[in-house]
Design a protein around this motif. Structure first.
Motif, PDB file in Angstrom:
ATOM      1  N   THR A 127       5.335 -10.873 -14.536  1.00 38.69           N
ATOM      2  CA  THR A 127       5.925 -10.558 -13.384  1.00 38.69           C
ATOM      3  C   THR A 127       4.123 -10.621 -12.720  1.00 38.69           C
ATOM      4  O   THR A 127       4.567 -10.485 -11.784  1.00 38.69           O
ATOM      5  CB  THR A 127       6.035  -8.461 -13.265  1.00 38.69           C
ATOM      6  OG1 THR A 127       7.497  -8.807 -14.245  1.00 38.69           O
ATOM      7  CG2 THR A 127       6.825  -8.198 -12.586  1.00 38.69           C
ATOM      8  N   GLN A 128       3.122 -10.106 -13.432  1.00 37.56           N
ATOM      9  CA  GLN A 128       1.838  -9.714 -12.214  1.00 37.56           C
ATOM     10  C   GLN A 128       1.796 -11.215 -12.285  1.00 37.56           C
ATOM     11  O   GLN A 128       1.449 -11.770 -10.443  1.00 37.56           O
ATOM     12  CB  GLN A 128       0.820  -8.838 -13.141  1.00 37.56           C
ATOM     13  CG  GLN A 128      -0.123  -9.077 -12.747  1.00 37.56           C
ATOM     14  CD  GLN A 128      -0.421  -7.872 -12.102  1.00 37.56           C
ATOM     15  OE1 GLN A 128      -0.002  -7.610 -11.603  1.00 37.56           O
ATOM     16  NE2 GLN A 128      -1.303  -8.122 -10.984  1.00 37.56           N
ATOM     17  N   ARG A 131       3.827 -12.401  -8.837  1.00 34.21           N
ATOM     18  CA  ARG A 131       3.056 -11.305  -8.036  1.00 34.21           C
ATOM     19  C   ARG A 131       2.448 -12.347  -7.410  1.00 34.21           C
ATOM     20  O   ARG A 131       1.484 -12.781  -6.394  1.00 34.21           O
ATOM     21  CB  ARG A 131       2.871 -10.700  -7.870  1.00 34.21           C
ATOM     22  CG  ARG A 131       4.746  -9.521  -7.603  1.00 34.21           C
ATOM     23  CD  ARG A 131       4.084  -7.815  -7.929  1.00 34.21           C
ATOM     24  NE  ARG A 131       4.716  -7.133  -8.975  1.00 34.21           N
ATOM     25  CZ  ARG A 131       4.440  -5.968 -10.699  1.00 34.21           C
ATOM     26  NH1 ARG A 131       3.404  -6.149 -10.173  1.00 34.21           N
ATOM     27  NH2 ARG A 131       5.072  -5.532 -10.469  1.00 34.21           N
ATOM     28  N   GLU A 135       1.757 -13.974  -3.906  1.00 38.23           N
ATOM     29  CA  GLU A 135       0.478 -13.774  -2.487  1.00 38.23           C
ATOM     30  C   GLU A 135      -0.064 -14.925  -2.603  1.00 38.23           C
ATOM     31  O   GLU A 135      -0.098 -15.174  -1.017  1.00 38.23           O
ATOM     32  CB  GLU A 135      -0.528 -13.121  -3.502  1.00 38.23           C
ATOM     33  CG  GLU A 135       0.714 -11.043  -3.603  1.00 38.23           C
ATOM     34  CD  GLU A 135      -0.030 -10.213  -4.542  1.00 38.23           C
ATOM     35  OE1 GLU A 135      -1.656 -10.421  -3.924  1.00 38.23           O
ATOM     36  OE2 GLU A 135       0.033  -9.007  -4.692  1.00 38.23           O
TER      37      GLU A 135
END
Length: 137
Positions: A127-128, A131, A135
C-alpha cells in the motif's frame, strides 16, 4: 469263716467290716487302693499333658494363621501402593500430554498471528509503495 484269713475277696464289698479282715488283707486293700489312685493320678496327668499339648498346637496354629494374615495384608498393601503409583503416573502423563497439547495450540496461535502480522506488513508495504507510486505519478 473261722479266721480273718478265710474271708473270700467277693465278701469284701460294702458289707465288709475291717474287724473281719486280717492285717495282710487290709494291707493289700490299701495297696490296691493306692495303686488305683496312682493309676488315676497317672491318667489325670496324661490327660493334662494331652490337653496342654492340644492347647499349644491351637496356639501355634493361631500364630501361624496370624502370620499368614499379616503376609496377605502386606501383599495387599504393596499391591495398593503399586496401583496408586500407576494411577499417579497415569495422571502425570495425562497432565503432561494436556500441557504439551496446550503449548502446541499456543504455538500454532502465535505462528498464525506472526503470519497475519507478516501479511499485514507486506500489505502495508504494498500500500505504501502504491501511494508513493501514485504520488510520483
Amino acid at each position: 469263716a473261722h479266721g480273718s484269713e478265710s474271708v473270700a475277696p467277693e465278701l469284701l464289698g460294702d458289707a465288709a467290716f475291717p474287724s473281719l479282715l486280717s492285717e495282710e488283707a487290709l494291707r493289700r486293700l490299701r495297696e490296691t487302693a493306692a495303686n488305683q489312685g496312682n493309676d488315676y493320678v497317672r491318667i489325670a496327668e496324661r490327660l493334662a499333658e494331652e490337653e496342654a499339648r492340644r492347647a499349644n498346637e491351637r496356639r501355634l496354629e493361631a500364630i501361624a494363621r496370624e502370620e499368614v494374615a499379616r503376609e496377605a495384608m502386606a501383599r495387599a498393601e504393596a499391591a495398593r501402593k503399586v496401583a496408586v503409583q500407576h494411577m499417579l503416573e497415569g495422571q502425570r502423563a495425562e497432565q503432561e500430554r494436556q500441557a504439551a497439547a496446550a503449548r502446541e495450540a499456543e504455538d500454532k496461535k502465535r505462528i498464525s498471528r506472526l503470519y497475519e502480522e507478516a501479511e499485514w506488513h507486506e500489505a502495508e508495504k504494498a500500500t505504501q509503495k502504491e501511494r508513493e507510486a501514485a504520488e510520483e505519478a
